[in-house]
Write a protein that holds these residues in place. Sequence first.
Motif, PDB file in Angstrom:
ATOM      1  N   UNK A 243     -63.530  30.920 -46.871  1.00 52.08           N
ATOM      2  CA  UNK A 243     -64.818  31.398 -46.364  1.00 52.08           C
ATOM      3  C   UNK A 243     -64.727  31.614 -44.848  1.00 52.08           C
ATOM      4  N   UNK A 244     -64.190  32.753 -44.412  1.00 53.43           N
ATOM      5  CA  UNK A 244     -64.035  32.972 -42.970  1.00 53.43           C
ATOM      6  C   UNK A 244     -65.362  33.024 -42.219  1.00 53.43           C
ATOM      7  N   UNK A 245     -66.411  33.571 -42.837  1.00 54.23           N
ATOM      8  CA  UNK A 245     -67.707  33.655 -42.148  1.00 54.23           C
ATOM      9  C   UNK A 245     -68.296  32.261 -41.956  1.00 54.23           C
ATOM     10  N   UNK A 246     -68.214  31.428 -42.988  1.00 51.07           N
ATOM     11  CA  UNK A 246     -68.710  30.060 -42.858  1.00 51.07           C
ATOM     12  C   UNK A 246     -67.892  29.283 -41.836  1.00 51.07           C
ATOM     13  N   UNK A 247     -66.582  29.530 -41.791  1.00 50.78           N
ATOM     14  CA  UNK A 247     -65.746  28.884 -40.775  1.00 50.78           C
ATOM     15  C   UNK A 247     -66.163  29.323 -39.380  1.00 50.78           C
ATOM     16  N   UNK A 248     -66.486  30.600 -39.239  1.00 52.54           N
ATOM     17  CA  UNK A 248     -66.951  31.087 -37.942  1.00 52.54           C
ATOM     18  C   UNK A 248     -68.278  30.450 -37.548  1.00 52.54           C
ATOM     19  N   UNK A 249     -69.134  30.207 -38.516  1.00 51.62           N
ATOM     20  CA  UNK A 249     -70.416  29.558 -38.217  1.00 51.62           C
ATOM     21  C   UNK A 249     -70.206  28.088 -37.830  1.00 51.62           C
ATOM     22  N   UNK A 250     -69.248  27.420 -38.468  1.00 58.17           N
ATOM     23  CA  UNK A 250     -68.889  26.073 -38.021  1.00 58.17           C
ATOM     24  C   UNK A 250     -68.342  26.109 -36.604  1.00 58.17           C
ATOM     25  N   UNK A 251     -67.537  27.121 -36.315  1.00 56.49           N
ATOM     26  CA  UNK A 251     -67.012  27.272 -34.956  1.00 56.49           C
ATOM     27  C   UNK A 251     -68.142  27.499 -33.958  1.00 56.49           C
ATOM     28  N   UNK A 252     -69.174  28.228 -34.377  1.00 58.39           N
ATOM     29  CA  UNK A 252     -70.322  28.441 -33.495  1.00 58.39           C
ATOM     30  C   UNK A 252     -71.036  27.119 -33.208  1.00 58.39           C
ATOM     31  N   UNK A 253     -71.146  26.274 -34.225  1.00 59.85           N
ATOM     32  CA  UNK A 253     -71.758  24.955 -34.008  1.00 59.85           C
ATOM     33  C   UNK A 253     -70.936  24.130 -33.019  1.00 59.85           C
ATOM     34  N   UNK A 254     -69.617  24.180 -33.157  1.00 61.58           N
ATOM     35  CA  UNK A 254     -68.757  23.461 -32.219  1.00 61.58           C
ATOM     36  C   UNK A 254     -68.886  24.031 -30.815  1.00 61.58           C
ATOM     37  N   UNK A 255     -69.033  25.352 -30.727  1.00 59.50           N
ATOM     38  CA  UNK A 255     -69.221  25.979 -29.422  1.00 59.50           C
ATOM     39  C   UNK A 255     -70.525  25.514 -28.778  1.00 59.50           C
ATOM     40  N   UNK A 256     -71.555  25.310 -29.579  1.00 60.17           N
ATOM     41  CA  UNK A 256     -72.824  24.798 -29.047  1.00 60.17           C
ATOM     42  C   UNK A 256     -72.644  23.386 -28.486  1.00 60.17           C
ATOM     43  N   UNK A 257     -71.805  22.568 -29.131  1.00 57.30           N
ATOM     44  CA  UNK A 257     -71.472  21.250 -28.600  1.00 57.30           C
ATOM     45  C   UNK A 257     -70.885  21.383 -27.199  1.00 57.30           C
ATOM     46  N   UNK A 258     -69.935  22.313 -27.058  1.00 52.65           N
ATOM     47  CA  UNK A 258     -69.263  22.497 -25.772  1.00 52.65           C
ATOM     48  C   UNK A 258     -70.242  22.998 -24.715  1.00 52.65           C
ATOM     49  N   UNK A 259     -71.094  23.966 -25.080  1.00 58.00           N
ATOM     50  CA  UNK A 259     -72.094  24.462 -24.139  1.00 58.00           C
ATOM     51  C   UNK A 259     -73.046  23.347 -23.712  1.00 58.00           C
TER      52      UNK A 259
END
Length: 554
Positions: A243-259
């Motif tokens: 599920x590449x799209x779901x993986x990208x959405x998990x990556x977006x959540x991790x990016x929000x952590x970093x921000x």
Amino acid sequence: MTKLLDRYLQNWFSQGWLLVVAAIALILSLPTLAVLSSIFSNQAETWDHLGATVLPGYVGNSLSLMAGVSVGVLIMGVGTAWLVTKCRFPGDRLFEWALLLPLAAPTYILAYTYTDLLDVSGVVQTSLRRTFDWQVGDYWFPDIRSLPGAIALLSLTLYPYVYLLARVAFLEQSAGVLEASRLLGCNPWRSFWQISLPLARPAIVAGLSLALMETLNDFGTVEYFGVSTFTTGIYRTWFGLGEPVAAAQLAACLLLFVLWLILGERWSRRQVKFYQTSSYYSLPSYELRGWRSWLAVIACAVPIILGLLIPAVDLGLMTLRSPDQILGNQFWNFATNSFTLAMITALIALGLGLVIAYSVRLANTAPIRFASQITALGYAVPGSVIAVGTLIPLGWVDNTIDTWFRDNWQISTGLLFSGTIFALVFGYLVRFLAVSLGGITTSLEKIKPNLDNAARSLGHQPLGILGKVHIPLLWSSLMTAGILVFVDVMKELPATMILRPFNFNTLAVRVYNLASDERLSEAASSALAIVLVGLIPVLILTWQIRNSRSLPKV
């Protein structure tokens, strides 16, 4: 007329450099934009499954990891920085630079070596059973492959970020303020809590933010220890669930952590401001005697011993027991792959960093400064996020080209960019360009503008000035920046695991694969090579510290 011509040329150069820097910034920001855009994709069914099964564990473990590492790096980093800066005890000068050495060892290598030492079949537990005639289950022993184990190892390798910035902050504190605290009856402990620590708070928070970003980026340690975090979740969702799209959405959540970390660090600096008069005269220090001096020695030696010496010795012994691993063709093939990727990325990063830094010098306008800052944001983004964000646009480009060739020429072009070395180098550039840009910018700012004006008066154009004036003056800084990028690429694991071409392995991937198969002795030579290469920038940094302006103690 001459003034009008000069103004026209200056505007022309400004617009030209702005276009160049803007194009670089746009290309390098594509992975981050691709990850953020995935939030708007509809993956309700997949997210319902993740939310009901693994997502709470990802969030909880990531937060627990961050909290534990925060405590560990603050205690070790701030405590040792205070000791070597404000106190006198045996070996304090040695510890000033030696405390940076654990930064050379990637955390995942520590995870493998300490598992070899402390696991049930490891040297420590085997020796205990042999000495006391115990059997497995007759005694309690802490499990290294756990969340607390991951916190401990991440703290041992990441505390130098806090140590370095805290030590600089302590050195820059006014000697007059510290002397006044002594006259008012403050003992060393009270002076630390009420004077030095509040003054150093912005630097400490900045170092802590760097350590936490690296914590969120870690993949090898948490994966090997079975700790589910966002980084491992991204990898499993992409390759396990498909599920590449779901993986990208998990990556977006991790990016929000970093921000959130970045904004929190900047907010903390804006909320609390201290103004001090820096004094580079003799700083007040405390002479430690007796048991206090030996306690200080132990406090400074333990992070070095646990964070570098024990893993390095263990890897060295395993390598000597299996010398064929060094002489075999596989080791040198993986070493060649790592070296090639690191060298290509370092050279391109130096070229791009030089172009961006020089454009800011030539046309120091708000748009150019903003574009240059955009190119440096990748260093704050975890490697797994950049990898996912890289595959999305490159996959779209590959599919578009393949579709056009199929429709017009009945030829399939396959994967031209994604799944190739190009994708790896591009992902590395997005993540590590800030390393070269920061070093080059800092050194370029030290060159007086009068040199540029003198060169222009002799008829040289900006590119000629760059080649004949600035590059020779920046040569040592360029070499240092290139080495830093080189070593970062050699150690990078999350991005390499996702972006590497099929059947293409580096030393880092080789270590991870062998350690995952419990073949630690075969991974020892590759792991030791990574540690030795990682020592290069640390030794350069310590050399610069020792040759910088020394501050005498009294």
